[in-house]
Design a protein around this motif. Structure first.
Motif, PDB file in Angstrom:
ATOM      1  N   THR A 107       1.933  -1.442  12.567  1.00 47.70           N
ATOM      2  CA  THR A 107       1.748  -0.157  11.880  1.00 47.70           C
ATOM      3  C   THR A 107       2.781   0.065  10.779  1.00 47.70           C
ATOM      4  O   THR A 107       2.511   0.777   9.813  1.00 47.70           O
ATOM      5  N   ALA A 122     -11.365  -3.489   9.345  1.00 41.33           N
ATOM      6  CA  ALA A 122     -10.304  -3.456  10.362  1.00 41.33           C
ATOM      7  C   ALA A 122      -9.239  -4.476   9.977  1.00 41.33           C
ATOM      8  O   ALA A 122      -9.550  -5.648   9.755  1.00 41.33           O
ATOM      9  N   GLN A 152     -16.782  -0.735   6.921  1.00 36.42           N
ATOM     10  CA  GLN A 152     -15.747  -0.515   7.936  1.00 36.42           C
ATOM     11  C   GLN A 152     -14.842  -1.751   7.901  1.00 36.42           C
ATOM     12  O   GLN A 152     -15.322  -2.866   8.114  1.00 36.42           O
ATOM     13  N   THR A 190      -9.458   4.197   5.713  1.00 33.22           N
ATOM     14  CA  THR A 190      -9.513   5.670   5.725  1.00 33.22           C
ATOM     15  C   THR A 190      -8.115   6.263   5.920  1.00 33.22           C
ATOM     16  O   THR A 190      -7.878   7.422   5.578  1.00 33.22           O
ATOM     17  N   ARG A 191      -7.201   5.450   6.461  1.00 28.97           N
ATOM     18  CA  ARG A 191      -5.824   5.907   6.690  1.00 28.97           C
ATOM     19  C   ARG A 191      -4.933   5.664   5.466  1.00 28.97           C
ATOM     20  O   ARG A 191      -3.768   6.045   5.463  1.00 28.97           O
ATOM     21  N   ILE A 237      -2.280   1.203   3.307  1.00 25.20           N
ATOM     22  CA  ILE A 237      -3.047   1.194   4.566  1.00 25.20           C
ATOM     23  C   ILE A 237      -2.124   0.649   5.661  1.00 25.20           C
ATOM     24  O   ILE A 237      -1.655  -0.489   5.559  1.00 25.20           O
ATOM     25  N   GLY A 297      -3.119  -2.561  11.454  1.00 26.17           N
ATOM     26  CA  GLY A 297      -3.784  -2.198  12.711  1.00 26.17           C
ATOM     27  C   GLY A 297      -4.717  -1.013  12.574  1.00 26.17           C
ATOM     28  O   GLY A 297      -5.260  -0.527  13.565  1.00 26.17           O
ATOM     29  N   THR A 298      -4.908  -0.531  11.324  1.00 29.54           N
ATOM     30  CA  THR A 298      -5.820   0.609  11.111  1.00 29.54           C
ATOM     31  C   THR A 298      -6.915   0.207  10.125  1.00 29.54           C
ATOM     32  O   THR A 298      -7.270  -0.962  10.038  1.00 29.54           O
ATOM     33  N   ASN A 299      -7.427   1.183   9.389  1.00 29.32           N
ATOM     34  CA  ASN A 299      -8.486   0.910   8.416  1.00 29.32           C
ATOM     35  C   ASN A 299      -8.240   1.699   7.128  1.00 29.32           C
ATOM     36  O   ASN A 299      -7.368   2.572   7.097  1.00 29.32           O
TER      37      ASN A 299
END
Lengths: 201, 172
Positions: free
Chosen positions: B59, B54, B52, B98-99, B91, B94-96
């Motif tokens: 964005t 972060a 995981q 998977t985005r 990517i 502010g996300t991870n």
């Protein structure tokens, strides 16, 4: 701890020059019986021989070396380099590198027989880990000083590593800092030793 | 800055994989509940699935994440340096991952011999990467060359961990 008491020349014929074990050198291509068999060395054998070099040079038991590897693994940084630093900072090795003894077994005996002081106190443990700014000196007795003087006279004056300073007239040595990799007194690939111990079958 | 980069110098990440850089982003990596810090030990069995990750940032900023092993197949003879384990691009900040867009599927650490370093490198993109060709092979990948090729510049964050082969549990 028991130490290796067997034939030394046999070891250096197999593993190459080990200045800590003996000052003798294997004669190039002299003994045909002991030339290792032709063929490719296995990966395991390469790593084992490198580990044995380290063990016999520093005069350690398998258990002692394994303990050092475990300490080195826990430390920050390159495990192999930390391992060499730990071994180089042993009191018996520092006496050998200072030229106060011509081999590590000889240095061990000096320490064991209480001829050596660290920061003015007798230390009789060869595996004592020296620290930067430690002062290593001979005991203030004629016998101790004569012994060390003999070794200093007979030792081949190789360049003193940068982390040590020797005051010959005062029979005194100083540890300036932790040793740098390039000043280690043995030709060895420490990564192979770490690989030997991490290899789980 | 020194506090971030020092462990990377000591662990020879800077030199073997990356050039000296100034960290400008924050990336936190977790394998399950285990927080990955520079030089920590992670068991290969814990790292079968992707971590995981972060990433802090706005964005509208896009990032690329690369995970490589500079010690393949063995640290004493890294003839396959670097072995690439994971590449994710685009990517959003502010996300991870998977985005993002997975260019190369995640492959967990499988060190055959020795202690291997696994390096997660984060780059900030100048803009969307678009169609990027997947590496032909996982072996002999170069993070420097990859960053140069895609005009990613220097990394903005890096973390590395160590892993070694786990002993086989023998039944008595």
């Amino acid at each position: 701890m028991s130490r290796y008491r067997g034939p030394r020349f046999k070891k250096i014929r197999r593993l190459g020059a080990l200045p800590g074990l003996t000052s003798k050198r294997p004669r190039a291509g002299s003994d045909l019986r002991n030339q290792s068999r032709p063929g490719k060395k296995s990966q395991y054998r390469i790593r084992l021989e490198e580990k044995q070099k380290l063990r016999f040079h520093y005069g350690l038991t398998e258990r002692q070396l394994l303990k050092y590897v475990r300490i080195a693994r826990k430390a920050k940084g390159s495990t192999g380099q930390v391992l060499l630093q730990l071994l180089e900072m042993r009191l018996d090795n520092i006496l050998f590198r200072l030229g106060m003894a011509s081999t590590i077994p000889q240095a061990r005996q000096l320490v064991n027989h209480r001829h050596i002081l660290v920061n003015g106190r007798t230390v009789d443990i060869p595996s004592y880990r020296c620290k930067p700014r430690d002062i290593i000196s001979a005991r203030d007795e004629q016998q101790s000083r004569t012994l060390i003087q003999n070794y200093l006279d007979s030792s081949t004056h190789e360049e003193l590593p940068k982390h040590l300073t020797l005051h010959t007239l005062q029979y005194k040595g100083l540890v300036n800092q932790i040793i740098d990799r390039k000043w280690v007194g043995l030709k060895i690939n420490e990564l192979l030793v770490v690989e030997y111990y991490s290899r789980q079958t | 800055m020194a506090a971030y980069v020092d462990p990377l110098v000591v662990g020879r990440v800077i030199g073997d994989v990356l050039d000296m850089f100034v960290p400008t982003a924050t990336m936190s990596v977790y394998y399950g509940s285990k927080h990955v810090t520079n030089g920590c030990d992670i068991k290969p069995s814990m790292a079968i699935n992707p971590p995981q990750v972060a990433i802090d940032g706005l964005t509208d900023q896009l990032y690329t994440l690369v995970m490589t092993d500079p010690d393949a197949p063995s640290p004493s003879e890294p003839s396959m340096r670097e072995w690439v384990h994971w590449i994710v691009s685009d990517i959003p900040g502010g996300t991870n991952p998977t985005r993002g867009k997975e260019l190369l599927a995640y492959m967990g650490p499988r060190p055959p011999v020795g202690i291997h370093r696994y390096i997660l490198v984060l780059f900030q993109q100048k803009g969307p990467l678009g169609a990027v060709q997947q590496p032909v092979s996982r072996a002999n990948f170069s993070t420097r060359f990859f960053a140069d090729y895609l005009n990613l510049g220097l990394p903005v964050a890096t973390v590395y961990f160590n892993a070694q082969k786990e002993p086989i549990r023998r039944r008595r």
